[in-house]
Each structure stands twice: as structure tokens, then as C-alpha cells.
Design an enzyme around this catalytic site. Structure first.
Site, PDB file in Angstrom:
ATOM      1  N   ARG A   1       0.863  -0.758   0.286  1.00  0.00           N
ATOM      2  CA  ARG A   1       0.048  -0.346  -0.194  1.00  0.00           C
ATOM      3  C   ARG A   1       1.136   0.871   0.056  1.00  0.00           C
ATOM      4  O   ARG A   1       0.241   2.890  -0.585  1.00  0.00           O
ATOM      5  CB  ARG A   1      -1.168   0.314   1.080  1.00  0.00           C
ATOM      6  CG  ARG A   1      -1.633  -1.313   0.820  1.00  0.00           C
ATOM      7  CD  ARG A   1      -3.052  -1.019   2.193  1.00  0.00           C
ATOM      8  NE  ARG A   1      -4.056  -2.089   2.344  1.00  0.00           N
ATOM      9  CZ  ARG A   1      -4.979  -2.366   2.744  1.00  0.00           C
ATOM     10  NH1 ARG A   1      -5.425  -1.371   3.826  1.00  0.00           N
ATOM     11  NH2 ARG A   1      -5.782  -3.147   3.330  1.00  0.00           N
TER      12      ARG A   1
ATOM     13  N   ASP B   1     -15.808   8.438  10.714  1.00  0.00           N
ATOM     14  CA  ASP B   1     -14.826   7.300   9.709  1.00  0.00           C
ATOM     15  C   ASP B   1     -13.914   8.307  10.058  1.00  0.00           C
ATOM     16  O   ASP B   1     -13.635   9.652   9.882  1.00  0.00           O
ATOM     17  CB  ASP B   1     -15.022   6.972   9.093  1.00  0.00           C
ATOM     18  CG  ASP B   1     -13.980   5.742   8.537  1.00  0.00           C
ATOM     19  OD1 ASP B   1     -14.761   4.638   8.827  1.00  0.00           O
ATOM     20  OD2 ASP B   1     -12.900   5.663   8.472  1.00  0.00           O
TER      21      ASP B   1
END
Length: 293
Positions: free
Chosen positions: A49, A158
Site C-alpha cells: 500500500r 470515520d
């Protein structure tokens, strides 16, 4: 963003590797900022990532990346790192037993409260792209069609600003299997013309949900308490110590007799067990008054 010239290296190997010291730096930074534990088993995921981020920045290795994480551009880059390393997995009506419990056990009392003008608040913490929050709204509308015009609101938060934007847009890709499994979706979504399998959440459900970016490790800005908190499949990524600090914070922001829903692999532990009573599968109820430390 502009990076320090001393941190930029011109060559970039086709396959990145990460040394132990660099991985420990990244893992420590992630845990300090978010509470998430990046175990040794996740080293490959971190490399996969973050390698794309190294390419964007023109860096040749993770040591140079760690220089940025500890340098003058640390704050914005740490936010980029968090976005890349956090996992967003969700779907409508995930763990359906919680929604059945909501419909049959919890909503009757909350609806009675709302019908006389009472305030009802629900928090979807770690909401990802918003399917959980809208599943709650749809469940409420199915039982109480006037929910959207009552004093009932769902807060969805979030840490990832990108998934928050998806939730605010309220447009999702749904398959025939989704509608077969959850027939309620047909009632509360509308097909987007000219877009395959794209559906918008209806206005009544959308109006009930307010989205915001929030790191659970930071101070919480909410003033009032919540009747229900959904925080599912979030704290499983935290250390035991972080979890035991988080459970009391949830307990302190839930009304007396309110509810906490957590993920299927999660359990409330530590001091919070004194007032959070298990009443079902990963379903807890606040059983006594008073804040806990």
C-alpha cells in the site's frame, strides 16, 4: 504538497522492500495516531500500500519515507499514510442480528420517545463508506415512516475522509444478490439512470444521517449522549490496552439504558464491564448511572 529536497531520491527500484527499523517506525506512528496495531504479519500489506506513495513522492526506499514522517511535513504525510493503511470493509445490513435486535427490541422504546418530541441519537463509529448508517436509517423508517421528520439523527464518523465523501454522496453499487438478500433495499434506493448497478439512497434515509471525519483516539466533540452506538469491527485492530481505554469512553457517552453494538470478534473487557451488560451476541446495554475512568 512540497517535500524537503533532502528526502527525495531519484532512483526507484521496481520492487520495494522494507527494513525492520522502517517498519517499526511506520507501525509505531500508525498506532500512536489511530490506535491500530500493525503486526509483523501485515508487513507485506504495508509495503504494497505504501509503495505507491513512495512513487508519488519520488522516494527510492522506506528509510527516506520515514524521514518525512519525522520531519516538517510529518502531519500531512501521516494523514496520507493513515488513509493508505486503514481497511474499509462494509456492506448493507452486515451482521443482520444487530438490525433485528434494533427493530424488535430497541426501536419500540425510541419511537415512543420520538413521538412525544424526544431526542433520539445514534452513532455509527468507524462507519466506512456509510452502508451501516444507512442500514440503521432504513430499519428505522421501515418501523417508523415519520422518522425523518422527527428528532432522530444518526451520526456517522470515520477517520478516512475519502470514505466519508462516498457516504455523503450516498450512491452505491448493488447487485441482484444484494436485493435478494435484503429486500428492504428496493424500497429505500433508486436506480441511477445510465449507470449499471448504481443506486442512490432515498432522500428520507439520507436526510437522517450526518457524516463527519473523526479519529477515535482524539477528543470527541459531541455534546449530547447517544441512545445507541454502533462500533463494529473497528477495535479489533487496536491493542488490548487501547480497547480498554476506549470502552469506558463509549460507556460515558451512552444514555442510561442505551446500547453498544460491536463486531463479531470483539468483546468488552476491563473496567467498562462494570456497567456494560451483555444482552445478546456482541450487544451491550448500559446498566447503571455514572462515569467510569
Amino acid at each position: 504538497m512540497t517535500m524537503p529536497q533532502t528526502a527525495v531520491r531519484t532512483s526507484s527500484p521496481s520492487r520495494q522492500t522494507i527494513g525492520d527499523a522502517a517498519f517499526e517506525t511506520i507501525a509505531r506512528c500508525l498506532q500512536e495516531e489511530t490506535g491500530i496495531v500493525l503486526s509483523e504479519a501485515k508487513k507485506g500489506l504495508a509495503v504494497s500500500r505504501l509503495s505507491r506513495r513512495l512513487r508519488v513522492l519520488g522516494l527510492s526506499d522506506f528509510d527516506a519515507y520515514c524521514d518525512i514522517l519525522s520531519g516538517p511535513s510529518a502531519v500531512p504525510e501521516i494523514q496520507e499514510m493513515i488513509l493508505l493503511l486503514t481497511t474499509n470493509v462494509t456492506r448493507f445490513f452486515r451482521e443482520p442480528h444487530h438490525f433485528e435486535s434494533l427493530r424488535s427490541r430497541i426501536l419500540p422504546g425510541l419511537i415512543a420517545k420520538a413521538k412525544v418530541g424526544g431526542r433520539v441519537r445514534i452513532w455509527s463509529a468507524g462507519c466506512s463508506s456509510g452502508e451501516e448508517a444507512y442500514s440503521i436509517a432504513m430499519t428505522m423508517l421501515e418501523v417508523f415512516p415519520e422518522a425523518a421528520s422527527s428528532n432522530i439523527r444518526i451520526l456517522a464518523t470515520d477517520i478516512d475522509r475519502n470514505v466519508i465523501r462516498i457516504g455523503q454522496k450516498a450512491r452505491y453499487k448493488l447487485s441482484e444478490e444484494d436485493f435478494s438478500e435484503h429486500a428492504i433495499l428496493s424500497k429505500y434506493t433508486t436506480k441511477v439512470e445510465g449507470a449499471d448497478h448504481q443506486f442512490d439512497v432515498v432522500a428520507s434515509a439520507k436526510s437522517m444521517v450526518q457524516f463527519g471525519q473523526l479519529n477515535l483516539m482524539d477528543p470527541w466533540p459531541m455534546q449530547g449522549k447517544f441512545d445507541i452506538v454502533f462500533c463494529r469491527n473497528v477495535v479489533i485492530y487496536f491493542s488490548t490496552e487501547t480497547q480498554q481505554r476506549l470502552w469506558p469512553r463509549f460507556a460515558n457517552i451512552i444514555v442510561d439504558g442505551g446500547h453498544l453494538m460491536i463486531g463479531h470478534s470483539e468483546r468488552v473487557t476491563g473496567p467498562a464491564t462494570e456497567i456494560l451488560r451483555s444482552t445478546g451476541v456482541t450487544h451491550y446495554e448500559l446498566k447503571s448511572r455514572g462515569a467510569i475512568q
